[in-house]
Design a protein around this motif. Structure first.
Motif, PDB file in Angstrom:
ATOM      1  N   SER A   1       0.836  -1.215   0.000  1.00  0.00           N
ATOM      2  CA  SER A   1       0.000   0.000   0.000  1.00  0.00           C
ATOM      3  C   SER A   1       0.863   1.254   0.000  1.00  0.00           C
ATOM      4  CB  SER A   1      -0.899   0.008   1.229  1.00  0.00           C
ATOM      5  OG  SER A   1      -1.738  -1.127   1.194  1.00  0.00           O
ATOM      6  N   SER A   2       2.074   1.141   0.575  1.00  0.00           N
ATOM      7  CA  SER A   2       2.938   2.317   0.701  1.00  0.00           C
ATOM      8  C   SER A   2       3.941   2.441  -0.448  1.00  0.00           C
ATOM      9  CB  SER A   2       3.713   2.224   2.010  1.00  0.00           C
ATOM     10  OG  SER A   2       4.479   1.022   2.007  1.00  0.00           O
ATOM     11  N   THR A   3       3.849   1.547  -1.452  1.00  0.00           N
ATOM     12  CA  THR A   3       4.835   1.571  -2.544  1.00  0.00           C
ATOM     13  C   THR A   3       4.615   2.773  -3.453  1.00  0.00           C
ATOM     14  OG1 THR A   3       4.961  -0.847  -2.536  1.00  0.00           O
ATOM     15  CG2 THR A   3       5.773   0.264  -4.507  1.00  0.00           C
ATOM     16  N   LYS A   4       5.663   3.568  -3.605  1.00  0.00           N
ATOM     17  CA  LYS A   4       5.595   4.677  -4.567  1.00  0.00           C
ATOM     18  C   LYS A   4       6.226   4.203  -5.875  1.00  0.00           C
ATOM     19  CE  LYS A   4       5.300   8.531  -1.417  1.00  0.00           C
ATOM     20  NZ  LYS A   4       5.815   9.802  -0.950  1.00  0.00           N
ATOM     21  N   ALA A   5       5.880   4.891  -6.970  1.00  0.00           N
ATOM     22  CA  ALA A   5       6.372   4.457  -8.286  1.00  0.00           C
ATOM     23  C   ALA A   5       7.894   4.372  -8.299  1.00  0.00           C
ATOM     24  CB  ALA A   5       5.875   5.417  -9.361  1.00  0.00           C
ATOM     25  N   LYS A   6       8.546   5.301  -7.612  1.00  0.00           N
ATOM     26  CA  LYS A   6      10.013   5.318  -7.613  1.00  0.00           C
ATOM     27  C   LYS A   6      10.577   4.036  -6.975  1.00  0.00           C
ATOM     28  CE  LYS A   6      13.908   8.341  -6.730  1.00  0.00           C
ATOM     29  NZ  LYS A   6      14.355   9.614  -6.188  1.00  0.00           N
ATOM     30  N   ASP A   7       9.971   3.598  -5.831  1.00  0.00           N
ATOM     31  CA  ASP A   7      10.431   2.362  -5.170  1.00  0.00           C
ATOM     32  C   ASP A   7      10.215   1.162  -6.095  1.00  0.00           C
ATOM     33  OD1 ASP A   7      10.347   4.102  -2.940  1.00  0.00           O
ATOM     34  OD2 ASP A   7       8.309   3.462  -2.449  1.00  0.00           O
ATOM     35  N   PHE A   8       9.066   1.173  -6.762  1.00  0.00           N
ATOM     36  CA  PHE A   8       8.709   0.074  -7.662  1.00  0.00           C
ATOM     37  C   PHE A   8       9.761  -0.023  -8.782  1.00  0.00           C
ATOM     38  CE2 PHE A   8       4.416  -1.851  -9.286  1.00  0.00           C
ATOM     39  CZ  PHE A   8       5.063  -3.043  -9.566  1.00  0.00           C
ATOM     40  N   CYS A   9      10.128   1.139  -9.357  1.00  0.00           N
ATOM     41  CA  CYS A   9      11.135   1.163 -10.429  1.00  0.00           C
ATOM     42  C   CYS A   9      12.489   0.642  -9.929  1.00  0.00           C
ATOM     43  CB  CYS A   9      11.311   2.579 -10.980  1.00  0.00           C
ATOM     44  SG  CYS A   9       9.902   3.134 -11.949  1.00  0.00           S
ATOM     45  N   LEU A  10      12.859   1.050  -8.722  1.00  0.00           N
ATOM     46  CA  LEU A  10      14.133   0.587  -8.140  1.00  0.00           C
ATOM     47  C   LEU A  10      14.130  -0.922  -7.966  1.00  0.00           C
ATOM     48  CD1 LEU A  10      14.866   3.273  -5.402  1.00  0.00           C
ATOM     49  CD2 LEU A  10      16.411   2.612  -7.248  1.00  0.00           C
ATOM     50  N   ASN A  11      13.008  -1.419  -7.459  1.00  0.00           N
ATOM     51  CA  ASN A  11      12.844  -2.839  -7.220  1.00  0.00           C
ATOM     52  C   ASN A  11      12.977  -3.633  -8.535  1.00  0.00           C
ATOM     53  OD1 ASN A  11      12.046  -5.333  -6.318  1.00  0.00           O
ATOM     54  ND2 ASN A  11      10.020  -4.696  -5.628  1.00  0.00           N
ATOM     55  N   ILE A  12      12.305  -3.144  -9.580  1.00  0.00           N
ATOM     56  CA  ILE A  12      12.348  -3.829 -10.882  1.00  0.00           C
ATOM     57  C   ILE A  12      13.762  -3.771 -11.453  1.00  0.00           C
ATOM     58  CG2 ILE A  12      11.509  -3.797 -13.275  1.00  0.00           C
ATOM     59  CD1 ILE A  12       8.871  -2.576 -12.183  1.00  0.00           C
TER      60      ILE A  12
ATOM     61  N   ASP B   1       4.278   9.380  -6.990  1.00  0.00           N
ATOM     62  CA  ASP B   1       2.921   8.915  -6.664  1.00  0.00           C
ATOM     63  C   ASP B   1       2.930   7.532  -6.026  1.00  0.00           C
ATOM     64  OD1 ASP B   1       2.064  11.196  -7.961  1.00  0.00           O
ATOM     65  OD2 ASP B   1       0.480  10.196  -9.087  1.00  0.00           O
ATOM     66  N   PHE B   2       1.992   7.311  -5.088  1.00  0.00           N
ATOM     67  CA  PHE B   2       1.760   5.952  -4.601  1.00  0.00           C
ATOM     68  C   PHE B   2       1.198   5.157  -5.772  1.00  0.00           C
ATOM     69  CE2 PHE B   2       1.422   8.283  -0.532  1.00  0.00           C
ATOM     70  CZ  PHE B   2       2.274   7.504   0.253  1.00  0.00           C
ATOM     71  N   PHE B   3       1.726   3.956  -5.974  1.00  0.00           N
ATOM     72  CA  PHE B   3       1.307   3.176  -7.139  1.00  0.00           C
ATOM     73  C   PHE B   3      -0.207   2.945  -7.157  1.00  0.00           C
ATOM     74  CE2 PHE B   3       0.295  -0.944  -9.068  1.00  0.00           C
ATOM     75  CZ  PHE B   3       0.625  -0.642 -10.374  1.00  0.00           C
ATOM     76  N   PHE B   4      -0.768   2.483  -6.030  1.00  0.00           N
ATOM     77  CA  PHE B   4      -2.206   2.175  -6.021  1.00  0.00           C
ATOM     78  C   PHE B   4      -3.065   3.427  -6.151  1.00  0.00           C
ATOM     79  CE2 PHE B   4      -1.133  -2.033  -3.952  1.00  0.00           C
ATOM     80  CZ  PHE B   4      -1.580  -2.796  -5.020  1.00  0.00           C
ATOM     81  N   ASP B   5      -2.586   4.560  -5.628  1.00  0.00           N
ATOM     82  CA  ASP B   5      -3.313   5.825  -5.799  1.00  0.00           C
ATOM     83  C   ASP B   5      -3.434   6.164  -7.278  1.00  0.00           C
ATOM     84  OD1 ASP B   5      -4.029   6.580  -3.303  1.00  0.00           O
ATOM     85  OD2 ASP B   5      -2.552   8.178  -3.059  1.00  0.00           O
ATOM     86  N   PHE B   6      -2.314   6.004  -7.991  1.00  0.00           N
ATOM     87  CA  PHE B   6      -2.299   6.390  -9.406  1.00  0.00           C
ATOM     88  C   PHE B   6      -3.292   5.535 -10.196  1.00  0.00           C
ATOM     89  CE2 PHE B   6      -0.871   6.098 -13.794  1.00  0.00           C
ATOM     90  CZ  PHE B   6      -0.788   7.448 -14.116  1.00  0.00           C
ATOM     91  N   VAL B   7      -3.249   4.215  -9.957  1.00  0.00           N
ATOM     92  CA  VAL B   7      -4.126   3.306 -10.707  1.00  0.00           C
ATOM     93  C   VAL B   7      -5.583   3.587 -10.358  1.00  0.00           C
ATOM     94  CG1 VAL B   7      -4.722   0.892 -11.104  1.00  0.00           C
ATOM     95  CG2 VAL B   7      -2.343   1.536 -10.871  1.00  0.00           C
TER      96      VAL B   7
END
Length: 439
Positions: free
Chosen positions: A143-154, A183-189
């Motif tokens: 729930s707390s994942t921001k797009a930037k963290d997601f990109c780093l993870n990938i 942006d928070f990933f789930f917020d954006f979607v």
């Protein structure tokens, strides 16, 4: 009370109808955030109905992932969770609270995926991400994942040297929209699906089902040099540049077309020559579409085979890199191309090809692929977009010239321009700071 089953409610609802009603108000008005925490905790205290208590835990889990309580209420919420530490969700709620305190409050109620996850008793949410080379992988999203963290993870899982220039994109109905890194990933979607639902009203009371896909791709090509990062070349750069080349957006010599055709064949089939006879049938996959008619299919085949034989022994990966190194020399490498109609510049053709790349915004004659002019980012003072247009002002607002374009992809052009310019400003301020320090 309806969610927890303490208040009779006959009709069946969509998964997040009640959670929306519970959390929407609190996300708009700060004081209601504590109120929601208090209501949930009150409803769970001395609750002897097992079902109701479990539903309360679901709400608390969702709430802790959306926003933290105030500093006054926080110790009370923490004490409640400590007193229930034997409950399987208590430690997870604690962790979610910590992350909400660190990352700040979300803007939208929980996404359907989050509500479904907790209702199915799973606190881990995996999301499929698609890549340009037609592969995909599942990544955990919180729930707390921001797009930037997601990109780093990938990028770390794919062993990329740097996430710079990469972005997440959400494809929904006919749009592909880049997710802002803050942006928070789930917020954006959530925001996107709500926005498209509003634009497409329900037919006969049936709300359109909005499935979406998440892509990870190179977006800004400012620092891209083929050969610098072999994984990025192999998974992203080659497969993102290939379709643009085949659509005929670049200006290139016939010699280069033979060479590139042979390399594309090699990426497809490596050293296997058994597909030579079918080259005339697959020219669309090897040659820019506007050049196919310039030679007979057999002449194309002869030249491609001749070049293929010269590159004997090269692997698929070497062929991808050679392909990129040829395109890299062109001024249109790493561009996003847009076909638009313009009426403001009488000395330019009405139908224009616009390329946005690290050099700025280039206007290209779609017939001969000549670059008519390039506006560097430093000369662009203003831009705006809507559903059917994209406007750009060159030079200052008083004496500058304006280019008005008709296009349905204005939102993409707008976003790219904004991203390139903000990247340029960040780089400039870093350079200024380092110069200031070195003095």
């Amino acid at each position: 009370m309806k969610y927890m089953g303490d208040y009779p409610s006959k009709r069946t609802r969509s998964v997040n109808e009640l959670t929306d009603q519970i959390f929407e108000g609190a996300l708009k008005a700060e004081p209601l955030k504590d109120e929601i925490f208090c209501q949930i905790l009150k409803q769970m205290t001395d609750n002897h109905v097992k079902y109701s208590e479990e539903k309360g835990w679901e709400l608390l889990w969702l709430c802790a992932g959306l926003f933290p309580p105030s500093n006054v209420l926080l110790p009370h919420v923490q004490r409640f969770l400590q007193s229930k530490k034997h409950h399987p969700l208590a430690p997870d709620c604690m962790q979610r609270l910590q992350k909400a305190l660190r990352n700040g409050s979300r803007k939208y109620p929980p996404h359907l995926v989050e509500v479904e996850a907790i209702q199915h008793k799973t606190t881990q949410i995996f999301h499929k991400v698609y890549f340009p080379d037609d592969t995909d992988e599942a990544f955990e999203v919180e729930s707390s994942t921001k797009a930037k963290d997601f990109c780093l993870n990938i990028s770390s899982r794919l062993l990329l040297k740097s996430p710079e220039g990469f972005s997440l994109f959400v494809k929904i109905s006919d749009k592909v929209i880049s997710v802002p890194e803050g942006d928070f990933f789930f917020d954006f979607v959530r925001h996107l699906t709500d926005w498209i639902k509003k634009a497409r009203p329900a037919k006969d009371g049936i709300v359109p089902s909005l499935t979406y896909q998440v892509f990870f791709m190179k977006k800004l090509w400012t620092t891209t040099v083929p050969g610098k990062d072999s994984f990025a070349d192999s998974i992203f750069h080659y497969y993102q540049e290939l379709p643009k080349y085949l659509r005929g957006y670049h200006k290139c010599s016939r010699e280069e077309v033979f060479q590139l055709g042979a390399l594309i064949y090699r990426v497809k089939f490596e050293d296997d020559k058994s597909h030579f006879p079918s080259i005339p049938k697959m020219l669309k996959e090897l040659i820019p579409q506007d050049l196919i008619r310039q030679l007979s299919p057999d002449d194309w085949k002869r030249s491609i085979v001749a070049y293929f034989n010269r590159q004997a022994g090269k692997s698929r990966e070497e062929a991808k890199l050679m392909f990129l190194k040829i395109i890299f020399k062109w001024p249109t490498f790493g561009s996003a191309f847009f076909e638009v109609k313009q009426t403001t510049e009488p000395h330019f053709p009405e139908i224009l090809l616009i390329a946005i790349n690290k050099y700025g915004v280039s206007l290209i004659d779609p017939k001969n692929k000549d670059i008519l002019t390039t506006y560097p980012f430093t000369k662009i003072s203003n831009w705006s977009s809507g559903n059917t247009y994209f406007h750009i002002t060159i030079g200052n607002l008083v004496q500058g010239s304006k280019l008005l374009c008709e296009t349905s992809l204005g939102y993409k052009m707008d976003d790219l321009l904004t991203s390139y310019i903000s990247q340029m400003l960040t780089t400039m301020s870093k350079q200024r700071n380092s110069r200031g320090q070195s003095k």
